[in-house]
Design an enzyme around this catalytic site. Structure first.
Site, PDB file in Angstrom:
ATOM      1  N   LEU A   1      42.913  40.408  33.170  1.00 55.05           N
ATOM      2  CA  LEU A   1      41.703  40.430  34.126  1.00 55.05           C
ATOM      3  C   LEU A   1      41.904  39.182  34.776  1.00 55.05           C
ATOM      4  O   LEU A   1      41.964  38.102  34.100  1.00 55.05           O
ATOM      5  CB  LEU A   1      40.440  40.573  33.468  1.00 55.05           C
ATOM      6  CG  LEU A   1      40.220  42.050  32.659  1.00 55.05           C
ATOM      7  CD1 LEU A   1      39.090  42.232  32.451  1.00 55.05           C
ATOM      8  CD2 LEU A   1      40.545  43.241  33.959  1.00 55.05           C
ATOM      9  N   CYS A   2      41.713  39.195  36.283  1.00 56.92           N
ATOM     10  CA  CYS A   2      41.415  37.908  36.965  1.00 56.92           C
ATOM     11  C   CYS A   2      40.639  38.164  37.934  1.00 56.92           C
ATOM     12  O   CYS A   2      39.671  39.171  38.100  1.00 56.92           O
ATOM     13  CB  CYS A   2      43.027  37.363  37.531  1.00 56.92           C
ATOM     14  SG  CYS A   2      43.540  38.510  38.851  1.00 56.92           S
ATOM     15  N   ALA A   3      40.338  37.296  38.963  1.00 53.04           N
ATOM     16  CA  ALA A   3      39.406  37.437  40.070  1.00 53.04           C
ATOM     17  C   ALA A   3      39.566  38.520  41.006  1.00 53.04           C
ATOM     18  O   ALA A   3      38.842  39.295  41.405  1.00 53.04           O
ATOM     19  CB  ALA A   3      39.040  36.167  40.640  1.00 53.04           C
TER      20      ALA A   3
ATOM     21  N   GLY B   1      42.897  40.561  40.939  1.00 54.19           N
ATOM     22  CA  GLY B   1      44.196  41.466  40.505  1.00 54.19           C
ATOM     23  C   GLY B   1      45.470  40.662  40.692  1.00 54.19           C
ATOM     24  O   GLY B   1      46.503  41.234  40.017  1.00 54.19           O
TER      25      GLY B   1
ATOM     26  N   TYR C   1      38.125  41.677  37.282  1.00 54.88           N
ATOM     27  CA  TYR C   1      37.090  41.605  36.587  1.00 54.88           C
ATOM     28  C   TYR C   1      36.084  42.026  37.567  1.00 54.88           C
ATOM     29  O   TYR C   1      36.031  41.569  38.835  1.00 54.88           O
ATOM     30  CB  TYR C   1      36.523  39.992  36.257  1.00 54.88           C
ATOM     31  CG  TYR C   1      35.478  40.048  35.297  1.00 54.88           C
ATOM     32  CD1 TYR C   1      35.657  40.068  34.021  1.00 54.88           C
ATOM     33  CD2 TYR C   1      34.131  39.772  35.793  1.00 54.88           C
ATOM     34  CE1 TYR C   1      34.429  39.952  32.890  1.00 54.88           C
ATOM     35  CE2 TYR C   1      33.166  40.151  34.982  1.00 54.88           C
ATOM     36  CZ  TYR C   1      33.399  39.979  33.376  1.00 54.88           C
ATOM     37  OH  TYR C   1      31.983  39.986  32.799  1.00 54.88           O
TER      38      TYR C   1
END
Length: 578
Positions: free
Chosen positions: A474-476, A478, A506
């Site tokens: 998960l990141c901010a 994608g 996320y």
């Protein structure tokens, strides 16, 4: 410089607290969920307007069809966002409710959307709905409806204010009865607010909020205001906090409202003069990502001597072109690096001021379309100004200025790294002797590095998996998570490991989370670790948060990425967070 960094680090806990505020997170996640609508609709608004620029005449019915699709997608985005924000906030509230109780997020979505209609939408004398506040102009009402609705639900659920059904009644039916009271109270609360606003000021609630915040919006569109916005976003990022998640939610109504206003002005033959729009910040202030880093990988590749900076430049040049600059921010690193504080904060401020000057004095159109933030900045600016050549002049000017601003700081940092790399090469050559490698076999530091890599280029055969392991990164947004997921897939295939990996953003992970065995948080979302830990513990899922340089190394080395996953699967807890 070090004094400034230390002073800022003292407040890092406060910035992290702001970033993880459940209301700001709900706004960010709500808009993220609505992005397919926003991006899809932008295609049709372009189709309805671009042919005219090319002197092509399309059938009126076809243009009306394009506009209809846009009006019923982007034109209703306020209505949709009222539901998605409520759902996101419900997820955060459920983490805080004790005693095994929970709020039904489907019910809060529907209640919030009903409340939005009451707050924002009026009717004509004949009973037709007025469409003015269905879209971006009604976003503030969407936020209020979502927040109030979820709090009313939380109040009712915690105090068990509900209709209880016998145990024999199926759960789905019982849930519907349990939601009647909170749903009813939420809708009645919005109706009461609507009556109050219309009877006292004779305007819908959306108009009241816009009027109250009008000074802020006007201030933000001034030269000092827009520069201040583009000071805060990179400053938060410099401290490791996702800047847009902290700053932009407070300006969403203005950013999207001004975009709509620019398009209306343009359609009516007037000049679209608003500078403060979503894509103006994306393509001008955040050219190449936060910090206006579009030129930095190119500087690293062609003008730097350090092996580290050249490698980072090559690895990040393509992602940065599409505004995914986390590999650069954490790889160089730029985050919390005193050498980059000034250019990282100053460059976006200069960019937006110059961009606004082009609009105010050179008659460049204000940005009027909602386009994907991932478009390369020069292309996005050209499209968003309706193909004005002067926008390309602006882009060339900004790229030259950004290079001049960043270059001296990059060189200063490069000198430090070159000196360190020379010391490291000498240390590695000495280490070769300590590892009983014949001196004749290690003639240069590069040969030593190759020998060590060859010896270690295997994954431990003792590490076995009893079943297929599913990993979610998960990141901010994608983009960063996709890089690690791809490396894991590559490594699993190369070393015959039963590991599958997926990337996600996320906030849009809630529904898919139960499908995974391990979740890896990219550096820019590691501040959400505690909130997510409640969900992963409940589901029996491993959770690990990574740091900047560590994450970059994992995305470059399939073996190291696999070993990282294996280690954390066998660990008693997420040791990387400690």
């Amino acid at each position: 410089m070090d004094f400034i960094i230390k002073r800022l680090e003292r407040h890092q806990a406060l910035f992290e607290k702001i970033s993880t505020n459940i209301y700001l997170m709900a706004i960010k996640d709500g808009f993220l969920a609505a992005m397919p609508i926003i991006l899809f609709s932008s295609i049709f608004i372009l189709l309805a307007n671009i042919p005219t620029l090319l002197s092509l005449k399309l059938p009126v019915d076809l243009i009306n069809w394009f506009n209809k699709i846009y009006n019923y997608t982007m034109g209703f985005v306020g209505f949709y966002v009222s539901g998605t924000v409520a759902k996101a906030l419900t997820g955060s509230m459920n983490q805080r409710i004790k005693g095994g109780k929970f709020i039904n997020n489907t019910s809060t979505m529907m209640a919030s959307m009903c409340g939005f209609m009451l707050l924002a939408i009026g009717t004509t004398k004949s009973g037709n709905y007025l469409s003015q506040y269905f879209g971006t102009q009604g976003i503030l009402s969407a936020f209020v409806s979502a927040f109030v609705t979820v709090h009313i639900y939380k109040f009712c659920v915690e105090r068990d204010i509900t209709i209880k059904m016998p145990k024999e009644v199926p759960g789905a039916i019982s849930q519907n009865f349990r939601d009647i009271f909170p749903f009813g109270f939420s809708v009645l609360a919005m109706a009461a607010i609507d009556v109050l606003s219309r009877t006292t000021l004779n305007v819908p609630f959306s108009a009241i909020i816009a009027k109250v915040f009008q000074p802020l919006f006007h201030g933000a569109e001034s030269y000092p205001g827009i520069a201040f916005v583009e000071f805060l976003i990179p400053m938060f990022w410099f401290l490791g906090i996702h800047g847009p998640s902290v700053v932009k939610p407070a300006l969403e109504a203005a950013l999207y409202g001004n975009t709509t206003a620019n398009l209306d002005l343009f359609k009516n033959g007037n000049f679209p003069y608003h500078a403060l729009t979503e894509n103006f910040l994306n393509f001008v202030g955040e050219l190449g990502g936060t910090g206006s880093t579009f030129v930095v990988p190119i500087i690293f590749i062609f003008l730097m001597k350090s092996k580290q900076l050249k490698a980072i430049g090559k690895a990040s040049v393509v992602p940065v072109m599409f505004a995914v600059n986390e590999p650069l921010l954490f790889g160089a690193p730029i985050i919390l690096n005193p050498y980059f504080l000034i250019p990282f904060v100053l460059t976006p401020m200069i960019n937006v001021v110059i961009g606004k000057l082009f609009i105010d004095f050179l008659h460049m159109n204000g940005f009027m379309y909602i386009l994907s933030w991932a478009l390369p900045g020069p292309i996005g600016a050209f499209l968003d100004t309706n193909f004005q050549p002067i926008s390309l002049v602006l882009m060339v000017l900004l790229l030259v200025l950004d290079t001049l601003i960043y270059l001296p700081f990059c060189r200063a940092y490069d000198d430090i790294l070159v000196a360190k790399e020379k010391q490291k090469d000498l240390a590695e050559a000495r280490a070769a002797i300590n590892k009983n490698v014949a001196i004749s076999d290690v003639k240069t530091p590069k040969e030593h590095e190759a020998a060590i890599k060859k010896a270690e280029d295997t994954v431990s055969e003792n590490q076995t998996l009893e079943k297929e392991v599913k990993v979610l990164v998960l990141c901010a947004g994608g983009g960063t998570s996709e890089q690690l997921a791809n490396v894991l897939i590559e490594g699993a295939k190369k070393y015959h490991k039963s590991i599958v990996a997926s990337a996600g953003a996320y906030g849009s992970h809630h529904d898919i989370l139960p499908n995974y065995d391990l979740v890896v948080l990219a550096p820019q979302v590691r501040t959400y670790y505690k909130d997510l830990k409640n969900d992963t513990d409940r589901l029996g899922i491993k959770l690990v948060a990574t740091k900047g340089q560590q994450y970059i190394e994992l995305t470059r080395d399939p073996k190291k990425a696999l070993d990282f996953i294996m280690k954390n699967l066998n660990a008693p807890d997420a040791i990387e967070e400690k």
